[in-house]
Design a protein around this motif. Structure first.
Motif, short mmCIF file in Angstrom:
data_model
loop_
_atom_site.label_atom_id
_atom_site.label_comp_id
_atom_site.label_asym_id
_atom_site.label_seq_id
_atom_site.Cartn_x
_atom_site.Cartn_y
_atom_site.Cartn_z
N GLY A 148 -0.46 -8.22 4.21
CA GLY A 148 -0.38 -6.59 3.81
C GLY A 148 0.69 -5.95 4.25
N TYR A 149 1.44 -5.01 3.58
CA TYR A 149 2.54 -4.21 3.88
C TYR A 149 2.17 -2.90 3.43
N ASP A 150 2.58 -1.73 4.23
CA ASP A 150 2.57 -0.23 3.80
C ASP A 150 3.91 -0.07 3.61
N LEU A 151 4.19 1.22 3.31
CA LEU A 151 5.60 1.84 2.87
C LEU A 151 6.19 2.88 3.73
N PHE A 152 5.84 2.71 4.91
CA PHE A 152 6.14 3.72 5.68
C PHE A 152 7.80 3.19 6.15
N GLY A 175 -7.12 -2.30 -7.76
CA GLY A 175 -8.01 -1.33 -7.25
C GLY A 175 -8.43 -1.67 -6.17
N ASP A 176 -8.42 -2.79 -5.28
CA ASP A 176 -8.89 -3.02 -4.16
C ASP A 176 -8.07 -4.19 -3.38
N SER A 177 -8.34 -4.28 -2.17
CA SER A 177 -7.72 -5.44 -1.44
C SER A 177 -8.56 -5.71 -0.14
N PRO A 178 -8.22 -6.72 0.45
CA PRO A 178 -9.07 -7.37 1.66
C PRO A 178 -8.98 -6.36 2.68
N PHE A 185 0.73 -1.30 0.03
CA PHE A 185 0.02 -0.01 -0.05
C PHE A 185 0.84 1.32 0.09
N ALA A 186 0.59 2.05 -0.97
CA ALA A 186 1.14 3.55 -0.97
C ALA A 186 0.04 4.59 -0.31
N VAL A 187 0.41 5.02 0.85
CA VAL A 187 -0.89 5.52 1.52
C VAL A 187 -0.38 7.13 1.60
N GLU A 188 0.68 7.36 1.18
CA GLU A 188 0.89 9.05 1.22
C GLU A 188 1.69 9.23 -0.12
N GLU A 189 1.36 10.52 -0.67
CA GLU A 189 1.78 10.74 -2.08
C GLU A 189 3.36 10.32 -2.16
N LYS A 190 4.25 10.71 -1.42
CA LYS A 190 5.65 10.14 -1.65
C LYS A 190 5.85 8.66 -1.60
N GLN A 191 4.89 8.15 -1.15
CA GLN A 191 5.08 6.56 -1.24
C GLN A 191 4.73 6.03 -2.75
N VAL A 192 3.74 6.80 -3.51
CA VAL A 192 3.37 6.36 -4.73
C VAL A 192 4.86 6.05 -5.61
N LYS A 193 5.61 7.03 -5.80
CA LYS A 193 6.68 7.06 -6.47
C LYS A 193 7.49 5.59 -6.09
N MET A 194 7.55 5.40 -4.89
CA MET A 194 8.17 4.34 -3.99
C MET A 194 7.75 2.92 -4.57
N ILE A 253 -7.25 -0.51 4.75
CA ILE A 253 -6.21 0.51 4.21
C ILE A 253 -6.69 1.45 3.25
N GLN A 254 -6.69 2.87 3.61
CA GLN A 254 -7.08 3.69 2.47
C GLN A 254 -5.84 4.07 1.95
N ALA A 255 -5.70 3.41 0.72
CA ALA A 255 -4.34 3.63 -0.06
C ALA A 255 -4.41 4.35 -1.34
N LEU A 256 -3.47 5.25 -1.70
CA LEU A 256 -3.64 6.01 -2.93
C LEU A 256 -3.30 5.03 -3.93
N LYS A 257 -2.61 3.99 -3.75
CA LYS A 257 -2.35 2.92 -4.99
C LYS A 257 -1.90 1.52 -4.34
N THR A 258 -2.18 0.49 -4.81
CA THR A 258 -1.76 -0.73 -4.15
C THR A 258 -1.64 -1.64 -5.42
N ALA A 259 -0.77 -2.47 -4.85
CA ALA A 259 -0.16 -3.67 -5.72
C ALA A 259 -0.01 -4.90 -5.15
N SER A 260 -0.46 -5.96 -5.77
CA SER A 260 -0.70 -7.41 -5.28
C SER A 260 0.60 -8.13 -5.63
N ILE A 261 1.12 -9.10 -4.81
CA ILE A 261 1.92 -10.01 -5.15
C ILE A 261 1.44 -11.38 -5.03
#
Length: 327
Positions: A266-270, A158-161, A130-139, A164-172
């Motif tokens: 799940g994992y965020d990018l903080f 576009g979604d996950s279980p 999850f990228a939950v802040e703008e600076k995390q989207v590029k990360m 988390i309110q994310a700006l962008k999400t990727a699944s692996i």
């Protein structure tokens, strides 16, 4: 810690019996002595025993004590060092080797579970970043691009279980989870059944090196041709102490108000990041969350780390009650 204050991870609620322990035989010269009975030490001993070597594992506390018994037990083919960082530091070819090693390690665990019919709550899962802040989207974008370069499957969704309110999400896909103490105990039993020896409460204190090493322990001296330290880093002063710092991480197991436990990883990018998954113990289900990592000894008020993690989980998941917490 449980609510009664004991520092006990969630895995210790359902640990099978440890294998019968052995004793030191000062007349034996072992092929290999291993210091440490976590997943690294037990796996090393298990494989050496299968190869016909005479092996003794010496553990300062008990099987799985420390990182193995405290991990939140995610099985991943992506890591704390993201593939874009690895490519930058070591090049694309080495990053591909790193990715392949992750896949092989996960497959090894699954193969042992299948071969020895190990009941350790193994479940294949999809991971979500999850990228939950703008600076995390590029990360996240850099991480996804680099993962494709090393042939690790990852795609934007576009979604996950998770709530988390994310700006962008990727699944692996192709990730997994398990109960580490059940797994390690089963391997330890196979190791002992194959002639291996495990000594718990036996700390390795030093070694007089020679053609046959004389290994000093708290239970006496052991003779061996080889000594393996499966203890994070070996003792003494060496270059690893300057490059491989120990870290402490914090974990809590909580009950959720809505009873809806996400069946994924799940994992965020903080920095430090947070990580999540669900786990059943008996008839009860919990959300396990971890994070607030720091170099060991760099924070005095570790209770604040737990409070920060609890506040984070309450904000994003609506936790009802913290049942266990440990570090």
């Amino acid at each position: 810690m449980k609510r009664d204050g004991s520092n006990e991870s969630i895995w210790q609620q359902s640990v099978p019996d440890f294998p019968q322990q052995g004793n030191i035989d000062t007349e034996i010269i072992y092929d290999v002595v291993i210091a440490g009975a976590g997943i690294t030490g037990i796996t090393t001993g298990f494989l050496l025993g299968k190869a016909g070597k005479k092996v003794l594992i010496a553990e300062a506390a008990n099987i799985g004590f420390g990182t193995t018994g405290g991990t939140t037990a995610h099985l991943n083919n992506f890591f704390d060092s993201s593939y874009d960082q690895v490519i930058s530091d070591f090049g694309l070819d080495n990053a591909k080797l790193f990715a392949e090693a992750g896949k092989e390690a996960m497959q090894f665990i699954k193969d042992q579970i299948d071969t020895y019919h190990i009941d350790c709550d193994y479940e294949a899962k999809t991971g979500f970043l999850f990228a939950v802040e703008e600076k995390q989207v590029k990360m996240l974008e850099d991480l996804v691009e680099a993962s494709h370069k090393v042939n690790v499957a990852i795609d934007y969704v576009g979604d996950s279980p998770f709530t988390i309110q994310a700006l962008k999400t990727a699944s692996i896909p192709g990730q997994a989870q398990f109960s580490p103490l059940k797994y390690v105990t089963a391997l330890a039993n196979e190791f002992v059944a194959n002639g291996g020896t495990i000594l718990d409460g036996c700390r390795v204190e030093g070694v007089e090196e020679g053609d046959v090493h004389l290994i000093k322990t708290t239970q006496g001296f052991i003779k061996a041709h080889n000594l393996v330290y499966a203890t994070h880093v070996p003792p003494g002063v060496n270059i690893l102490h300057f490059r491989n710092a120990p870290y402490r991480s914090y974990a809590i197991a909580v009950k959720l108000k809505d009873g809806e436990y996400p069946q994924a990883l799940g994992y965020d990018l903080f920095d430090p990041y947070h990580y999540y998954r669900s786990q059943k113990v008996g008839d009860e289900e919990y959300l396990i969350a971890g994070g607030e990592d720091h170099k060991t000894g760099h924070i005095d008020n570790t209770d604040q780390c737990f409070r920060n993690l609890e506040a984070h989980v309450l904000k994003h998941f609506g936790a009802n009650e913290v049942i266990y917490k440990w570090s």
